[in-house]
Design an enzyme around this catalytic site. Structure first.
Site, PDB file in Angstrom:
ATOM      1  N   GLU A 235      41.708  42.722  37.203  1.00 25.28           N
ATOM      2  CA  GLU A 235      41.866  41.261  37.309  1.00 25.28           C
ATOM      3  C   GLU A 235      41.027  40.541  36.255  1.00 25.28           C
ATOM      4  OE1 GLU A 235      44.325  40.298  39.002  1.00 25.28           O
ATOM      5  OE2 GLU A 235      44.627  42.158  40.127  1.00 25.28           O
ATOM      6  N   HIS A 238      43.054  40.276  33.175  1.00 27.61           N
ATOM      7  CA  HIS A 238      43.979  39.125  33.229  1.00 27.61           C
ATOM      8  C   HIS A 238      43.202  37.831  32.959  1.00 27.61           C
ATOM      9  CE1 HIS A 238      47.710  40.925  34.603  1.00 27.61           C
ATOM     10  NE2 HIS A 238      47.158  41.475  35.662  1.00 27.61           N
TER      11      HIS A 238
HETATM   12 ZN    ZN Z   1      48.019  42.976  36.868  1.00 31.09          ZN
END
Ligand code: ZN
Length: 471
Positions: A235, A238
């Site tokens: 994450e 991202h």
């Molecule tokens: Zn992902």
């Protein structure tokens, strides 16, 4: 959110979606676009021209969809997600079936409005929402060879008596210690906590809410501290993309948006697989962890953790899958949803098709639909065409990582010393700064020097897994 409010929420979602759609597709938006297109100074500036090209694309796509369909989609998915949650809890596919039938029907209607590309199929129109410019046929051309390459490797590993990383599976780490450790990892690889938060949720996710506000979540279990680290790094990858997009001056415009979900996933996978699963990363991270976890990880060495995070074990659940078998889960979903859109697979036949495929690909029996076709939220929210971006991202990541290693020959040494700045800097310059200036496939070719293929991922897996399993 409270399940009792689901019906009212569906009406709110329908209203908000319709208002947003009406604003985007208003004649005034078209006039403004046309005025920009007539301005020669914009055409001369490559970045501005790309911004305009993408804004035009969004406008043209949106104007093909009637507002009542947008509202109906929002209303249906809002309720279908609740129905899916309950159906998954009780493993009751028949209860979810009418919702999925309705969603496929609405998706096909939406795809017809958008239109298939020349020589393409309806499913391509849906794919275009998530990975602009890509087609199912092109995905087939990439997934096919990957599948052929993976199958023998996975079979060889399955035949190995070795169970790497076993000592780590016995480790128990209190959650509060893990929370602190994961925060340190996210911060060290570059997450800016003054522009975001790290919290906990059942299913980890990233939400780029606004400039200066990127939210990520992870999840913890006392007996699986390495999995929490994997989720957090994923994450964070991202989030680094979101934090690296030029949102300041261009917020809301295509140049400040991600190049597609495949490229987004490449950022999470690059950090998760090529950094977080590397030996170099754990050379830095394990001493850090030991300082926080104390006796809980006594006797655990870098090799143990490296083996544990790279262990291959076919599983029923996609989000728990290892790096080698993960793509097989994605290919299954891609093939099934494409068949549903084509009308080749009835929704009622999805569970059987799913279970057959899991048996053929992974050699596992699906005990109930909760561990089978009801496990993912995507279809209930009409995210048909989304799944392939997971594997496209994994492939982009492997290819981009090779380019990074070429550009930064000492990257492993730097990572082992806890210095991840060169990797982030490279990504900022080569990927994040561009937003939607280039299509993902073009950006990949531009920064890696060749079109997307499966070879880099296969090299990466072989180089790591063959020694681990002594193949
Ligand atoms: Zn992902």
């Amino acid at each position: 959110m409270p399940s009792r409010a689901a019906e009212f929420r569906a009406e709110e979602m329908a209203l908000i979606s319709a208002l947003e759609h009406e604003r985007l597709t208003a004649p005034r938006t078209g006039e403004l676009l046309a005025a920009c297109e007539a301005d020669p100074s914009l055409g001369a500036d490559e970045a501005a021209a790309a911004n305009l090209r993408e804004a035009r694309r969004d406008y043209d796509r949106a104007t093909r969809i009637p507002t009542d369909l947008v509202a109906e989609m929002a209303r249906t998915t809002s309720q279908a997600v609740e129905a899916w949650k309950e159906a998954r809890r009780t493993s009751d596919f028949p209860a979810f079936r009418p919702w999925l039938e309705r969603i496929v029907e609405l998706s096909v209607r939406r795809a017809r409005c958008l239109g298939a590309p020349p020589g393409g199929e309806l499913y391509d129109a849906l794919l275009d929402d998530y990975e602009p410019g890509v087609t199912a046929a092109r995905i087939d051309g990439t997934f096919g060879p990957l599948r052929e390459a993976l199958a023998p490797l996975i079979a060889e590993i399955a035949g190995s008596p070795l169970r790497p990383g076993e000592p780590v599976r016995r480790v128990r780490v209190p959650i509060d210690r893990q929370v602190e450790f994961n925060r340190r990892v996210a911060e060290r690889i570059g997450f800016d906590f003054s522009s975001g938060r790290l919290d906990v949720s059942t299913h980890p996710f990233t939400e780029g809410l606004a400039p200066g506000d990127t939210r990520i979540t992870t999840r913890y279990a006392e007996d699986r501290f390495t999995e929490a680290v994997g989720s957090t790094i994923h994450e964070t990858g991202h989030a680094l993309y979101e934090q690296g997009l030029p949102k300041g001056a261009l917020h809301g415009q295509p140049l400040a948006q991600a190049a597609g979900l495949g490229m987004h996933e490449s950022q999470s996978r690059l950090w998760e697989n090529h950094v977080g699963r590397s030996r170099a990363f754990w050379e830095w991270a394990l001493p850090e962890a030991t300082g926080l976890f104390g006796a809980a990880i006594d006797g655990i060495g870098v090799d143990d953790v490296h083996a544990a995070v790279n262990r291959v074990q076919p599983s029923l659940i996609r989000v728990e899958a290892d790096e080698a078998t993960y793509s097989l889960h994605v290919m299954l979903r891609f093939d099934l949803e494409r068949a549903m859109v084509r009308g080749d697979l009835a929704v009622a036949d999805v569970p059987a098709a799913w279970n057959d495929r899991i048996r053929a690909d992974l050699g596992l029996e699906v005990p109930d639909d909760r561990h089978g076709c009801l496990q993912d939220i995507h279809w209930s929210s009409a995210a048909i065409g989304y799944f392939p971006t997971y594997t496209l991202g994994t492939l982009y990541a492997a290819q981009i990582w090779e380019a990074i290693v070429d550009a930064l020959p000492d990257v492993e040494g730097r990572m082992a010393r806890g210095d991840f700045a060169p990797v982030l800097h490279w990504l900022r310059e080569n990927v994040h700064a561009h937003g939607r200036r280039y299509r993902a496939a073009d950006l990949c070719a531009r920064i890696t020097g060749r079109p997307l293929g499966h070879d880099a991922l296969f090299r990466h897996l072989n180089a790591k897994l063959r020694p681990l399993y002594r193949l």
